[in-house]
Scaffold this active site. Structure first.
Site, short mmCIF file in Angstrom:
data_model
loop_
_atom_site.label_atom_id
_atom_site.label_comp_id
_atom_site.label_asym_id
_atom_site.label_seq_id
_atom_site.Cartn_x
_atom_site.Cartn_y
_atom_site.Cartn_z
N VAL A 134 0.86 -1.18 0.00
CA VAL A 134 0.00 0.00 0.00
C VAL A 134 0.90 1.23 0.00
O VAL A 134 1.86 1.30 0.77
CB VAL A 134 -0.93 0.02 1.23
CG1 VAL A 134 -1.84 1.24 1.19
CG2 VAL A 134 -1.75 -1.26 1.31
N CYS A 135 0.59 2.17 -0.88
CA CYS A 135 1.31 3.43 -0.95
C CYS A 135 2.82 3.17 -1.11
O CYS A 135 3.23 2.38 -1.96
CB CYS A 135 1.01 4.26 0.30
SG CYS A 135 1.39 6.02 0.19
#
Length: 322
Positions: free
Chosen positions: A107-108
């Site tokens: 994520v990210c």
């Protein structure tokens, strides 16, 4: 079927929403499915098992040290400030243990940790738009795509900034447990099921810089409010009281994209919203958004989102589609 263990990697400076967003999705799915045995078991682990402090100041206490963590079905690596100078021991653990997971998810800026461990080489990936250039420059073996909110490449999935992790987690739940479960979780969290992975990370208005000169700013605003009007360069230049050539050059210089590119994004955005929020037909929407014909709108959707308008609507509003 055995439980699917979701192991979330924790470290100091982690972004809390990168963790809690996907975890709430997986936990919601587990609650909905109940004790069928095919649900998720969520575990967290830090390098030494000690609590970590997130970038927002929250303290999280892990279930395990990474060395003692259970073998994961899904290994989830969040992002945050702590990815800027990661502990070499964490990178080494990912390098060794990452390939053993059935599914590897970031994520990210968690993608940066996977990249440092060599787990994205030869793959297509994304991360938060603000770090895509850095990721591509430091890791040329990765095909970095800055546009989508998430990218799937085999058993590796990478997502854009923070909330995109929720979209990716919903997609994984749908893949594992079916659309009904994912839809129930999405409704509970009051989010859409689901933004396609190919959807752009940010809107046309955010993607383009705000023009410095008043006439150009007014034209930008007018485009967003009138997507169905004549938005040719000649028409827009006349509205700004500039020659077409001068207008096109000034618009790109001040916004970072050509007038045509900005118009394309605005129209696609407007069409998406109408498909998501109304029961209007595709032909009516194509006219309202300036496409003229359903075929022109279909080509724009397939080119940018990888799905025709009818399929896009089914993903968001299944009740509206026969």
């Amino acid at each position: 079927m055995a439980h699917r263990t979701v192991l979330v990697v924790l470290f100091d400076g982690v972004q809390s929403l990168d963790i809690t967003g996907p975890v709430e999705v997986f936990a919601g799915a587990a609650t909905y499915v109940g004790d069928s045995g095919s649900t998720y078991r969520i575990r967290t682990a830090s390098l030494d098992g000690a609590p970590v402090r997130t970038s927002s100041g929250l303290t999280l206490t892990p279930d395990h040290a990474l060395a003692d963590a259970p073998a994961p079905h899904t290994l989830l690596v969040p992002g945050g400030q702590g990815t800027r100078a990661p502990d070499p021991s964490l990178i080494e653990w990912l390098r060794v243990r990452g390939p053993r997971a059935r599914r590897l998810v970031s994520v990210c800026t968690g993608a940066i940790l996977l990249a440092e461990a060599g787990l994205l080489d030869g793959r297509r990936a994304t991360t938060h738009w603000g770090y895509c250039e850095t990721l591509a420059r430091h890791h040329p073996a990765i095909e970095v795509d800055p546009d989508p909110i998430y990218v799937r490449d085999g058993n590796v999935a990478t997502s854009a900034g923070v909330t995109a992790g929720i979209d990716l987690a919903l997609a994984l739940v749908e893949e594992d447990l079916g659309r009904e479960v994912a839809l129930t979780v999405a409704r509970h969290l009051v989010v859409f099921l689901r933004r396609p992975g190919s959807q752009a990370q940010f809107s046309a208005q955010l993607a383009a810089q705000t023009a410095q000169r008043e006439p150009l700013r007014e034209v930008q605003q007018w485009i967003t409010e009138h997507p169905g009007e004549d938005l040719t360069v000649e028409s827009l230049a006349a509205r700004a009281s500039l020659s077409p050539r001068h207008f096109a050059r000034a618009f790109q210089a001040e916004t970072g994209m050509t007038p045509g590119r900005f118009v394309d994004r605005v129209r696609l955005e407007h069409a998406r919203r109408l498909l998501e929020d109304t029961a209007d037909g595709v032909e009516e929407i194509s006219r309202a958004c300036g496409y003229g014909t359903p075929e022109a709108m279909r080509r724009a959707f397939v080119r940018t989102l990888g799905a025709a308008p009818a399929e896009y609507r089914r993903r968001f509003r299944p009740a509206l589609t026969p």
